[in-house]
Design an enzyme around this catalytic site. Structure first.
Site, PDB file in Angstrom:
ATOM      1  N   THR A  14      40.971  41.205  48.466  1.00 19.77           N
ATOM      2  CA  THR A  14      40.053  42.404  48.405  1.00 19.77           C
ATOM      3  C   THR A  14      40.821  42.979  49.344  1.00 19.77           C
ATOM      4  O   THR A  14      40.037  44.092  48.933  1.00 19.77           O
ATOM      5  CB  THR A  14      38.831  41.368  50.041  1.00 19.77           C
ATOM      6  OG1 THR A  14      37.974  40.391  49.184  1.00 19.77           O
ATOM      7  CG2 THR A  14      38.058  42.657  50.295  1.00 19.77           C
ATOM      8  N   VAL A  18      38.899  38.872  40.897  1.00 16.01           N
ATOM      9  CA  VAL A  18      37.811  38.828  41.009  1.00 16.01           C
ATOM     10  C   VAL A  18      36.881  39.690  42.550  1.00 16.01           C
ATOM     11  O   VAL A  18      36.205  41.036  42.653  1.00 16.01           O
ATOM     12  CB  VAL A  18      36.656  37.495  41.251  1.00 16.01           C
ATOM     13  CG1 VAL A  18      36.866  37.271  42.502  1.00 16.01           C
ATOM     14  CG2 VAL A  18      35.277  37.182  40.709  1.00 16.01           C
ATOM     15  N   LYS A  19      37.877  40.519  43.314  1.00 20.74           N
ATOM     16  CA  LYS A  19      37.713  40.981  44.158  1.00 20.74           C
ATOM     17  C   LYS A  19      37.541  42.622  43.971  1.00 20.74           C
ATOM     18  O   LYS A  19      36.708  43.264  44.496  1.00 20.74           O
ATOM     19  CB  LYS A  19      38.264  40.828  45.545  1.00 20.74           C
ATOM     20  CG  LYS A  19      38.030  39.289  46.166  1.00 20.74           C
ATOM     21  CD  LYS A  19      37.021  39.242  46.720  1.00 20.74           C
ATOM     22  CE  LYS A  19      37.015  37.765  47.074  1.00 20.74           C
ATOM     23  NZ  LYS A  19      35.258  37.356  47.928  1.00 20.74           N
ATOM     24  N   ASP A  20      38.304  42.994  42.604  1.00 18.84           N
ATOM     25  CA  ASP A  20      37.483  44.385  43.093  1.00 18.84           C
ATOM     26  C   ASP A  20      36.386  44.438  42.344  1.00 18.84           C
ATOM     27  O   ASP A  20      36.250  45.716  42.782  1.00 18.84           O
ATOM     28  CB  ASP A  20      38.435  44.707  41.601  1.00 18.84           C
ATOM     29  CG  ASP A  20      39.891  44.913  41.090  1.00 18.84           C
ATOM     30  OD1 ASP A  20      40.284  44.357  42.259  1.00 18.84           O
ATOM     31  OD2 ASP A  20      40.652  44.979  40.295  1.00 18.84           O
ATOM     32  N   ARG A  21      35.718  43.448  42.162  1.00 14.88           N
ATOM     33  CA  ARG A  21      33.944  43.978  41.664  1.00 14.88           C
ATOM     34  C   ARG A  21      33.486  44.644  43.083  1.00 14.88           C
ATOM     35  O   ARG A  21      32.397  45.529  43.220  1.00 14.88           O
ATOM     36  CB  ARG A  21      33.531  42.496  40.342  1.00 14.88           C
ATOM     37  CG  ARG A  21      34.492  42.687  39.820  1.00 14.88           C
ATOM     38  CD  ARG A  21      33.165  41.146  38.913  1.00 14.88           C
ATOM     39  NE  ARG A  21      33.912  40.789  38.238  1.00 14.88           N
ATOM     40  CZ  ARG A  21      33.191  41.015  36.247  1.00 14.88           C
ATOM     41  NH1 ARG A  21      32.074  42.075  36.711  1.00 14.88           N
ATOM     42  NH2 ARG A  21      33.876  40.377  35.863  1.00 14.88           N
TER      43      ARG A  21
END
Length: 346
Positions: free
Chosen positions: A79, A47-50
């Site tokens: 992240t 999710v940290k790609d976002r």
């Protein structure tokens, strides 16, 4: 949903629009309908790609980072990997401060992606000069012109999910979502999703997940930061020993704490029953869903979305290792799983 047959310019174009899948066997007997938002489908597996993409692109637009510049951040691993991936594509140097409870696999992945990694002790207060917060701040000061992402105290962390994750959940469920279950660490994911969805429908309940050993749940309920709540735990990327401003506590309806042990069991059970190989925090979110069910939060009309933040490959040395599980005293998985032997054919 993106057309996956289209050729994109680079891996960063693949961030977002992650799939949602109905959960079947692992939620059998529970009330309501359960869906998993699979953030492991991002190119950096989490999710940290976002937030990495959103924060860096805003910095570029505002001139806060120059070509060939340096990105600095604290991270439990995900992240950092996202920033390292972005740095590789865009030509930035990436320096990361990580906690020593990050798996060796995660640290090796960060280094392989070109990041400089500083491993910091977990069991120190946030203000200790050895903490990964203090180390990242020092590195930022030692590198003039660097961009310190500072995800725990960066409003853009929330906005990244407001403009992506929240919108996707609303559209994928055709506005029928009634509950979202999400882990909280920086709080950006749960807060951004909550902000978007509650603007669409204030009745949607946002259900947080916290770890035993973290201060978030008590702070949410009382407004008190109680250091007596803080002690060592094993789950990475869940809970906090400080209060992040990237968490909008007013948008979160409840918090449920989960144990290291039961979160580990749920991750392994998820792989066996649903074929979803997810990370430790995904197991924590799934365990929380079962606890929320027992507490009577859902009915037969509930449409429940659970955020699965990352992929299980980053935890091969943790809950997917029988040796590690046994060393922690987490032995009940032996009852869950039939022991599979490895046979070497000569």
């Amino acid at each position: 949903m993106k057309n996956n047959k289209k050729i994109v310019d680079n891996v960063l174009d693949l961030i977002g629009d992650t799939p949602m899948v109905r959960l079947n066997k692992i939620t059998e007997g529970l009330t309501g309908n359960y869906y998993a938002k699979l953030e492991s489908f991002n190119p950096g597996d989490s999710v940290k790609d976002r937030i990495a993409k959103y924060i860096i692109e805003r910095a570029e637009e505002e001139g806060r980072i120059q070509p060939g510049g340096t990105i600095i951040e604290t991270t439990s691993g995900n992240t950092g990997f996202s920033l390292a991936m972005l740095g590789a594509v865009k030509g930035y140097k990436v320096i990361l401060a990580v906690k020593d409870k990050a798996t060796e696999d995660k640290i090796n992945m960060l280094r392989t992606m070109g990041a400089d990694v500083y491993v910091c002790p977990s069991e120190v207060p946030a203000e200790d000069p050895r903490s990964y917060y203090s180390v990242a701040q020092r590195l930022h000061e030692e590198n003039p012109g660097s961009l310190y992402v500072n995800q725990y105290f960066n409003e853009l962390n929330i906005k990244a999910h407001y403009f992506s994750s929240g919108k996707e959940i609303w559209e994928q469920t055709e506005g029928k979502v009634t509950h979202v279950i999400a882990c909280a660490a920086t709080g950006g994911t749960i807060s951004g999703i909550a902000r978007y969805l509650k603007e669409k429908n204030p009745e949607i309940k946002i259900l947080g997940v916290d770890a035993y050993g973290s201060a978030l749940k008590k702070y949410h309920e009382t407004g008190i930061f109680d250091t007596n709540e803080i002690y060592s735990y094993r789950i990475e990327g869940l809970g906090k020993n400080l209060i992040p401003t990237a968490t909008d506590f007013d948008l979160i309806d409840y918090f449920m704490k989960v144990t290291d042990e039961n979160a580990a069991y749920k991750a392994r059970e998820l792989a066996l029953k649903e074929g979803i190989f997810a990370g430790y925090t995904s197991g924590a979110a799934l365990e929380a869903a079962h606890l929320y069910e027992k507490a009577g939060f859902f009915d037969e009309n509930s449409e429940i979305v659970i955020i699965f933040p990352d992929h299980g490959s980053r935890y091969m040395g943790k809950m997917y290792s029988d040796k590690w599980m046994m060393a922690q005293g987490f032995t009940k998985f032996m009852d869950l799983e039939k022991k599979r032997e490895v046979e070497f054919v000569k």
